[in-house]
Enzyme design. Structure first.
Site, PDB file in Angstrom:
ATOM      1  N   TYR A   1     -10.691  -6.450  -9.140  1.00  0.00           N
ATOM      2  CA  TYR A   1      -9.802  -5.802  -8.181  1.00  0.00           C
ATOM      3  C   TYR A   1      -8.808  -4.914  -8.924  1.00  0.00           C
ATOM      4  CZ  TYR A   1      -8.065  -4.725  -3.751  1.00  0.00           C
ATOM      5  OH  TYR A   1      -7.720  -3.988  -2.663  1.00  0.00           O
TER       6      TYR A   1
ATOM      7  N   ASN B   1       0.437  -9.501  -4.584  1.00  0.00           N
ATOM      8  CA  ASN B   1      -0.943  -9.112  -4.322  1.00  0.00           C
ATOM      9  C   ASN B   1      -1.346  -9.626  -2.939  1.00  0.00           C
ATOM     10  OD1 ASN B   1      -3.793  -9.044  -4.312  1.00  0.00           O
ATOM     11  ND2 ASN B   1      -3.791  -9.037  -6.559  1.00  0.00           N
TER      12      ASN B   1
ATOM     13  N   GLU C   1      -8.995  -1.229   5.953  1.00  0.00           N
ATOM     14  CA  GLU C   1      -8.454  -1.133   4.600  1.00  0.00           C
ATOM     15  C   GLU C   1      -8.456   0.310   4.111  1.00  0.00           C
ATOM     16  OE1 GLU C   1      -7.440  -4.006   2.909  1.00  0.00           O
ATOM     17  OE2 GLU C   1      -6.604  -2.607   1.460  1.00  0.00           O
ATOM     18  N   ASP C   2      -7.354   0.711   3.532  1.00  0.00           N
ATOM     19  CA  ASP C   2      -7.241   1.976   2.816  1.00  0.00           C
ATOM     20  C   ASP C   2      -7.700   3.204   3.624  1.00  0.00           C
ATOM     21  OD1 ASP C   2      -6.164   0.399   0.890  1.00  0.00           O
ATOM     22  OD2 ASP C   2      -7.544   0.932  -0.702  1.00  0.00           O
TER      23      ASP C   2
ATOM     24  N   ARG D   1      -7.745   6.781   1.557  1.00  0.00           N
ATOM     25  CA  ARG D   1      -6.535   6.532   0.743  1.00  0.00           C
ATOM     26  C   ARG D   1      -6.826   5.286  -0.082  1.00  0.00           C
ATOM     27  NH1 ARG D   1      -4.099   2.377  -0.452  1.00  0.00           N
ATOM     28  NH2 ARG D   1      -2.984   1.769   1.408  1.00  0.00           N
TER      29      ARG D   1
ATOM     30  N   ALA E   1       1.973   1.174   4.061  1.00  0.00           N
ATOM     31  CA  ALA E   1       2.489  -0.032   3.406  1.00  0.00           C
ATOM     32  C   ALA E   1       4.011  -0.099   3.545  1.00  0.00           C
ATOM     33  CB  ALA E   1       2.066  -0.028   1.940  1.00  0.00           C
TER      34      ALA E   1
ATOM     35  N   ARG F   1     -22.881 -18.393 -21.425  1.00  0.00           N
ATOM     36  CA  ARG F   1     -23.630 -17.139 -21.631  1.00  0.00           C
ATOM     37  C   ARG F   1     -22.887 -15.970 -20.972  1.00  0.00           C
ATOM     38  NH1 ARG F   1     -27.901 -18.521 -18.970  1.00  0.00           N
ATOM     39  NH2 ARG F   1     -28.895 -19.624 -20.673  1.00  0.00           N
TER      40      ARG F   1
ATOM     41  N   ASP G   1      -4.943  -4.554   6.675  1.00  0.00           N
ATOM     42  CA  ASP G   1      -4.325  -5.244   5.544  1.00  0.00           C
ATOM     43  C   ASP G   1      -3.223  -4.421   4.894  1.00  0.00           C
ATOM     44  OD1 ASP G   1      -4.235  -7.578   3.880  1.00  0.00           O
ATOM     45  OD2 ASP G   1      -4.906  -6.256   2.279  1.00  0.00           O
ATOM     46  N   ASP G   2      -3.346  -3.106   4.899  1.00  0.00           N
ATOM     47  CA  ASP G   2      -2.317  -2.296   4.227  1.00  0.00           C
ATOM     48  C   ASP G   2      -0.997  -2.334   4.977  1.00  0.00           C
ATOM     49  OD1 ASP G   2      -3.822  -1.161   1.980  1.00  0.00           O
ATOM     50  OD2 ASP G   2      -5.078  -0.431   3.607  1.00  0.00           O
TER      51      ASP G   2
ATOM     52  N   ASN H   1      -0.304   0.744  -6.406  1.00  0.00           N
ATOM     53  CA  ASN H   1      -1.491   0.407  -7.204  1.00  0.00           C
ATOM     54  C   ASN H   1      -2.275   1.673  -7.506  1.00  0.00           C
ATOM     55  OD1 ASN H   1      -1.096  -2.438  -7.042  1.00  0.00           O
ATOM     56  ND2 ASN H   1      -1.877  -2.403  -4.960  1.00  0.00           N
TER      57      ASN H   1
ATOM     58  N   LYS I   1     -12.481  -6.647  -2.103  1.00  0.00           N
ATOM     59  CA  LYS I   1     -11.673  -7.513  -1.233  1.00  0.00           C
ATOM     60  C   LYS I   1     -12.508  -8.662  -0.693  1.00  0.00           C
ATOM     61  CE  LYS I   1      -7.430  -5.565  -0.439  1.00  0.00           C
ATOM     62  NZ  LYS I   1      -6.244  -5.266   0.313  1.00  0.00           N
TER      63      LYS I   1
HETATM   64  N1  LIG Z   1       0.546  -5.520  -2.077  1.00  0.00           N
HETATM   65  C1  LIG Z   1       0.449  -4.370  -2.654  1.00  0.00           C
HETATM   66  O1  LIG Z   1       0.652  -4.295  -3.819  1.00  0.00           O
HETATM   67  C2  LIG Z   1       0.095  -3.127  -1.892  1.00  0.00           C
HETATM   68  C3  LIG Z   1      -0.424  -3.205  -0.613  1.00  0.00           C
HETATM   69  C4  LIG Z   1      -0.718  -2.020   0.085  1.00  0.00           C
HETATM   70  C5  LIG Z   1      -0.506  -0.805  -0.528  1.00  0.00           C
HETATM   71  N2  LIG Z   1      -0.030  -0.776  -1.805  1.00  0.00           N
HETATM   72  C6  LIG Z   1       0.179   0.487  -2.503  1.00  0.00           C
HETATM   73  O2  LIG Z   1       1.199   1.220  -1.890  1.00  0.00           O
HETATM   74  C7  LIG Z   1       0.988   2.609  -2.098  1.00  0.00           C
HETATM   75  C8  LIG Z   1       1.177   3.342  -0.788  1.00  0.00           C
HETATM   76  O3  LIG Z   1       0.209   2.946   0.139  1.00  0.00           O
HETATM   77  P1  LIG Z   1       0.275   3.499   1.639  1.00  0.00           P
HETATM   78  O4  LIG Z   1      -0.857   2.919   2.384  1.00  0.00           O
HETATM   79  O5  LIG Z   1       1.619   3.317   2.211  1.00  0.00           O
HETATM   80  O6  LIG Z   1      -0.007   5.043   1.369  1.00  0.00           O
HETATM   81  P2  LIG Z   1       0.427   6.243   2.262  1.00  0.00           P
HETATM   82  O7  LIG Z   1      -0.312   7.416   1.782  1.00  0.00           O
HETATM   83  O8  LIG Z   1       0.338   5.862   3.696  1.00  0.00           O
HETATM   84  O9  LIG Z   1       2.003   6.415   1.940  1.00  0.00           O
HETATM   85  C9  LIG Z   1       2.532   6.939   0.758  1.00  0.00           C
HETATM   86  C10 LIG Z   1       3.991   7.283   0.998  1.00  0.00           C
HETATM   87  O10 LIG Z   1       4.577   7.706  -0.226  1.00  0.00           O
HETATM   88  C11 LIG Z   1       5.310   8.875   0.009  1.00  0.00           C
HETATM   89  N3  LIG Z   1       5.403   9.703  -1.179  1.00  0.00           N
HETATM   90  C12 LIG Z   1       4.436  10.458  -1.767  1.00  0.00           C
HETATM   91  N4  LIG Z   1       4.962  11.138  -2.811  1.00  0.00           N
HETATM   92  C13 LIG Z   1       6.252  10.799  -2.888  1.00  0.00           C
HETATM   93  C14 LIG Z   1       7.324  11.183  -3.743  1.00  0.00           C
HETATM   94  N5  LIG Z   1       7.128  12.041  -4.740  1.00  0.00           N
HETATM   95  N6  LIG Z   1       8.537  10.638  -3.530  1.00  0.00           N
HETATM   96  C15 LIG Z   1       8.733   9.769  -2.529  1.00  0.00           C
HETATM   97  N7  LIG Z   1       7.764   9.361  -1.685  1.00  0.00           N
HETATM   98  C16 LIG Z   1       6.537   9.878  -1.866  1.00  0.00           C
HETATM   99  C17 LIG Z   1       4.562   9.599   1.117  1.00  0.00           C
HETATM  100  O11 LIG Z   1       5.411  10.534   1.765  1.00  0.00           O
HETATM  101  C18 LIG Z   1       4.203   8.412   2.003  1.00  0.00           C
HETATM  102  O12 LIG Z   1       5.267   8.102   2.849  1.00  0.00           O
HETATM  103  C19 LIG Z   1      -0.408   2.732  -2.709  1.00  0.00           C
HETATM  104  O13 LIG Z   1      -0.295   2.947  -4.088  1.00  0.00           O
HETATM  105  C20 LIG Z   1      -1.033   1.380  -2.468  1.00  0.00           C
HETATM  106  O14 LIG Z   1      -1.912   1.030  -3.509  1.00  0.00           O
HETATM  107  C21 LIG Z   1       0.268  -1.910  -2.479  1.00  0.00           C
HETATM  108  O1  LIG Z   2      -4.738  -5.792  -1.832  1.00  0.00           O
HETATM  109  C1  LIG Z   2      -3.861  -5.256  -2.474  1.00  0.00           C
HETATM  110  O2  LIG Z   2      -2.957  -5.914  -3.007  1.00  0.00           O
HETATM  111  C2  LIG Z   2      -3.922  -3.756  -2.656  1.00  0.00           C
HETATM  112  C3  LIG Z   2      -3.611  -2.970  -1.444  1.00  0.00           C
HETATM  113  O3  LIG Z   2      -4.413  -3.215  -0.351  1.00  0.00           O
HETATM  114  C4  LIG Z   2      -3.605  -1.502  -1.776  1.00  0.00           C
HETATM  115  O4  LIG Z   2      -4.110  -0.708  -0.982  1.00  0.00           O
HETATM  116  O5  LIG Z   2      -3.068  -1.147  -2.818  1.00  0.00           O
HETATM  117 MG   LIG Z   3      -5.320  -1.440   0.487  1.00  0.00          MG
END
Ligand SMILES: NC(=O)c1ccc[n+]([C@@H]2O[C@H](COP(=O)([O-])OP(=O)(O)OC[C@H]3O[C@@H](n4cnc5c(N)ncnc54)[C@H](O)[C@@H]3O)[C@@H](O)[C@H]2O)c1
Ligand SMILES: O=C(O)C[C@H](O)C(=O)O
Ligand SMILES: [Mg+2]
Length: 607
Positions: free
Chosen positions: A116, A466, A258-259, A169, A316, A71, A279-280, A422, A187
Site C-alpha cells: 500500500y 492510515n 475510492e480516489d 485522483r 479528505a 522461501r 473512504d476518502d 500520500n 485496499k
Molecule cells: N488517511 C490518510 O492518510 C488519507 C486519506 C485520504 C486522503 N489522503 C490524502 O490527502 C490528499 C488529498 O486528498 P483529497 O481526496 O482531499 O484530494 P482533493 O484533490 O479532493 O483535494 C486536494 C485539496 O488540496 C488543495 N490544494 C492543492 N494545491 C494546494 C496548495 N498549493 N496549497 C493549498 N492547498 C492546495 C486543493 O485546492 C484541494 O482543496 C491526498 O494526498 C491523499 O492521498 C490521506
Molecule cells: O487509505 C489511505 O490511508 C489512503 C487514502 O485513501 C488516500 O487516498 O490517500
Molecule cells: Mg484514497
C-alpha cells in the site's frame, strides 16, 4: 488406498462433489486470476491436489508453512527496490494466495508499505508499464448499456465487497486513469489482511472513464482508453448502471468508492439506497477522528478552545473537518460553534465566503468573519488563526515549512501536527521535521509511514492515520450485519471504537493509534462498534445478531474472519470428508500443512 485410485474415483464420481465443494468455498471455475490460485497452494495434501486436479502441477513435496515463509521472505529480501518487492508480492498473491496473506499477517508493519502507500503510488504511476497479470475487473465507458453482462465474467460467485475507483485522483498523484487499479487491489488486500474478508469474496474494480492525464493518453503503453474524461453527467449515468448491475449480481454487496476526483455527488446520490461509503471522505474522517480523540486528551486543550487549520479543502479535508465537527458537537458545542473551529485553506488561500464562487463542498466551512481580508498563504493563516491543530490534506509535499512548525510550537505546548497527504513524497512534512522544528512537542500522525526516531534519548514512534484502521471494520460490519446502507452514525462509531482500542502501554507511550501489528484485533473492535450502530439505526438485516451479548458478538466476528493459517487445513479437511463421502471409505492423510507458527503477531485469534 493408492493415490491413483483416489484420483480416478474422485475424478469420475467426484464431479458433483467437486462442484459442491467449489460452491461451498464460493469459487468459480479455475481460471488464471488471483483467487483461483488458492488451489495451487504448495501446502495442499496429495489428496487435495488430486481432488482439485492440481496434482502434478506443483512440485511433489507437501510444503510446510515454515518452508513457504522462509522461501518467500528470502526471495522478497533479495529484491532491491520497493517496486520489485511489490511485484514479487503481487505474483505471490496470484499464485499462492494463502501464503501471501500469512506473510502479510505475520509482517504487517513491514509489508503494508510495500503493498500500500507509499509503494502502491509508484505501482499505479507505472501500472501499464509493469502490467503482467489480471488482478481485478476493468469496466469501460464503451461498455455502458452492457455492464450487467460484462460483470458476469467475474469468475467468483460470492463477492461480498468491492473497491471501485475511476483513477481520477490516485493518492496525491493526480489522474492516472486505469493505472489506478493498484488502489482497489491494495485496499482489498488490506480488507482481507485486517478484517479477514475472504480473498475470493473481494472484487477490485477500475472504471475506464477516460483520463484528463494527457501524458497517459499519449503513452503508447497506456492500457486504458485514450479519450478525455467523460462529463459529470455521463459519469452519473454510468455509475447508476454500475450500482444496479453490481447489486443485481451480488445482492447486499458492499461498495467502497475510492480516489475519485470529485466523490461528493456519488456519495450523496447512493449513500441511502446502496450499502456504500466513500473512504476518502468518510473513512479518512473516521480514522483521523479516532486519533484526534486521543490527541485532544493528551493536548489538554478542551474542544471549545481548539482551532484547526486545514491545508487542503478537498474530499479528505472536508471529510475530516465534518467528522471532527460531529465530535465537537457530541462534546457539547452547538453546530455553529463547532463549525467555527475550522479554517480551511486551498490552493487559492483561506476558504471564505467573500472570495467569489466556491465549490459546493467548500461552502459549509467557508468563513464569514475575515473582515474582507484575503489570506493567501498558509503562513498568513497560521498567524491570523493561531491554531492548536494543523492538518495537511493538500497533496503538497513539504508545505509545513520549518517556520510554520516552529510557530506551532511557540503557540502551543502540544501542537497537533497531522501531515496526511500520500504517498510519502506528498506528505506536508516528515516526522523528523515535525519533531525537530517543534522540539519534540508535537502530537503527530501522518498518512504514509515514517520511521521511529530518537529524540532526547527517547524512541518516538510516529502515529499513522492510515485508513486501514477503520475501513476494513466498516466493510466487515456492513457485511455481517447485512446493512442496507452505511449510515453516518456507523462511520462515527468506527472512529469511537478505534479510539478505545489502545492498550494501556500504548496510552502510556502517548500513542494516538494502536500498534498496527494488532490490526486484526482492532478491526474486531471496529466491526463490533459498526454492527451495534447499524442495529441502533435499524439498517441491519441480520437480526439474530441483535440478540448476542457483546462477548458473543465479538466471538461471532472472530469466527467469521478468514484466517490464512487455517484455510488450507480447512480445505484439506473438507476434501478429506468429501472424498470419504464419495468414495465411501476414509482417505488417509498423507501429510499436509502444519500450522507450526508459534506466535502470529497481528492476526488475533480469528481462527
Ligand atoms: N488517511 C490518510 O492518510 C488519507 C486519506 C485520504 C486522503 N489522503 C490524502 O490527502 C490528499 C488529498 O486528498 P483529497 O481526496 O482531499 O484530494 P482533493 O484533490 O479532493 O483535494 C486536494 C485539496 O488540496 C488543495 N490544494 C492543492 N494545491 C494546494 C496548495 N498549493 N496549497 C493549498 N492547498 C492546495 C486543493 O485546492 C484541494 O482543496 C491526498 O494526498 C491523499 O492521498 C490521506
Ligand atoms: O487509505 C489511505 O490511508 C489512503 C487514502 O485513501 C488516500 O487516498 O490517500
Ligand atoms: Mg484514497
Amino acid at each position: 488406498m493408492s493415490h491413483s485410485r483416489t484420483f480416478s474415483t474422485a475424478s469420475k464420481d467426484g464431479h458433483i462433489a467437486h462442484a459442491n465443494l467449489k460452491q461451498s468455498h464460493h469459487q468459480g471455475p479455475i481460471r488464471n486470476v488471483v483467487p483461483a490460485a488458492a488451489d495451487y497452494d504448495t501446502s495442499h495434501t496429495i489428496e487435495a491436489r488430486k481432488y482439485l486436479r492440481t496434482y502434478g502441477l506443483t512440485p511433489p513435496a507437501v510444503d510446510t508453512f515454515e518452508n513457504q515463509n522462509k522461501r518467500a521472505l528470502a526471495i522478497l529480501n533479495s529484491k532491491k527496490t520497493p517496486i520489485e518487492k511489490y511485484q514479487y508480492l503481487s505474483i505471490l498473491r496470484s499464485t499462492n494466495v494463502h501464503l501471501f496473506y500469512r506473510l502479510l499477517a505475520e509482517n504487517v508493519k513491514e509489508l503494508t508499505p510495500l503493498i500500500y502507500t507509499p509503494t502502491v503510488g509508484e505501482a499505479c504511476q507505472r501500472w501499464s508499464e509493469l502490467y503482467t497479470q489480471p488482478e481485478g475487473m476493468y469496466l469501460s465507458f464503451s461498455d455502458r448499456g452492457h455492464l450487467h453482462t460484462v460483470i458476469q465474467n467475474w469468475p467468483h460467485h460470492d463477492v461480498e465487497i468491492t473497491v471501485v475507483t475511476d483513477g481520477s485522483r490516485i493518492l496525491g498523484l493526480g489522474d492516472l486513469g486505469i493505472d489506478g487499479m493498484g488502489i482497489p487491489v491494495g485496499k482489498l488486500s488490506l480488507y482481507t489482511a485486517c478484517a479477514g474478508i475472504h480473498p475470493l469474496k473481494t472484487l477490485p474494480l477500475c472504471l475506464d472513464l477516460g483520463t484528463s492525464n494527457k501524458e497517459k493518453r499519449e503513452d503508447p503503453l497506456y492500457m486504458g482508453s485514450r479519450r478525455d474524461k467523460v462529463t459529470p453527467e455521463e459519469e452519473k449515468e454510468f455509475l447508476d448502471e454500475l450500482m444496479a448491475a453490481l447489486t443485481e449480481r451480488w445482492p447486499g454487496i458492499v461498495i467502497q468508492y475510492e480516489d475519485f476526483k470529485n466523490p461528493f455527488p456519488s456519495l450523496e446520490r447512493y449513500q441511502e439506497t446502496y450499502t456504500m461509503f466513500n473512504d476518502d471522505i468518510q473513512g479518512t474522517g473516521a480514522v483521523i477522528l479516532g486519533g484526534f480523540i486521543n490527541a485532544v486528551k493528551q493536548s489538554g486543550t478542551a474542544p471549545k478552545d481548539q482551532r484547526a487549520v486545514f491545508l487542503g479543502a478537498g474530499s479528505a479535508g472536508v471529510g475530516v473537518a465534518k467528522q471532527l465537527t460531529q465530535f465537537f458537537m457530541q462534546e457539547g458545542l452547538s453546530e455553529e460553534e463547532a463549525k467555527k473551529r475550522f479554517w480551511l485553506v486551498d490552493s487559492q488561500g483561506l476558504v471564505a465566503l467573500d472570495r467569489g464562487k466556491l465549490a459546493d463542498h467548500k461552502q459549509y466551512f467557508a468563513r464569514d468573519d475575515n473582515d474582507g481580508k484575503q489570506y493567501k498563504s498558509l503562513e498568513e493563516v497560521v498567524e491570523y488563526v493561531k491554531p492548536t491543530i494543523l492538518m495537511g490534506l493538500s497533496t503538497i509535499g513539504g508545505a509545513f515549512t520549518p517556520k510554520i512548525l516552529e510557530r506551532m510550537a511557540e503557540l502551543n505546548d502540544r501542537p497537533v501536527i497531522f501531515p496526511l497527504s500520500n504517498p510519502s513524497s506528498k506528505s506536508e512534512c516528515t516526522f523528523e521535521e515535525a519533531i525537530k522544528h517543534t522540539k519534540g512537542k508535537c502530537l503527530f500522525a501522518s498518512g504514509s509511514p515514517f520511521p521511529t526516531l530518537k529524540h532526547d534519548g527517547k524512541d518516538l514512534v510516529p502515529g499513522q492515520g492510515n485508513n486501514m484502521y477503520v475501513f476494513p471494520g466498516i466493510g466487515l460490519g456492513a457485511i455481517l450485519s447485512k446493512s442496507v446502507s452505511v449510515t453516518q452514525n456507523m462511520i462515527y462509531a468506527s472512529a469511537e471504537a478505534l479510539s478505545t482500542s489502545l492498550l494501556d502501554n500504548e496510552i502510556k507511550e502517548n500513542w494516538l493509534y494502536p500498534d498496527i501489528r494488532r490490526i486484526r484485533d482492532v478491526s474486531v473492535v471496529v466491526t463490533h462498534g459498526v454492527i451495534r450502530q447499524a442495529q441502533k439505526d435499524h439498517v441491519d438485516r441480520e437480526l439474530a445478531l441483535r440478540h448476542l451479548s457483546d462477548e458473543e458478538l465479538t466471538e461471532y466476528i472472530r469466527n467469521r474472519m478468514y484466517d490464512p493459517h487455517t484455510e488450507v487445513e480447512r480445505v484439506n479437511e473438507e476434501i478429506r470428508e468429501l472424498a470419504e463421502h464419495v468414495i465411501g471409505s476414509p482417505v488417509e492423510a498423507k501429510g499436509g500443512a502444519k500450522r507450526g507458527v508459534a506466535s502470529r503477531p497481528g492476526t488475533g485469534s480469528g481462527a
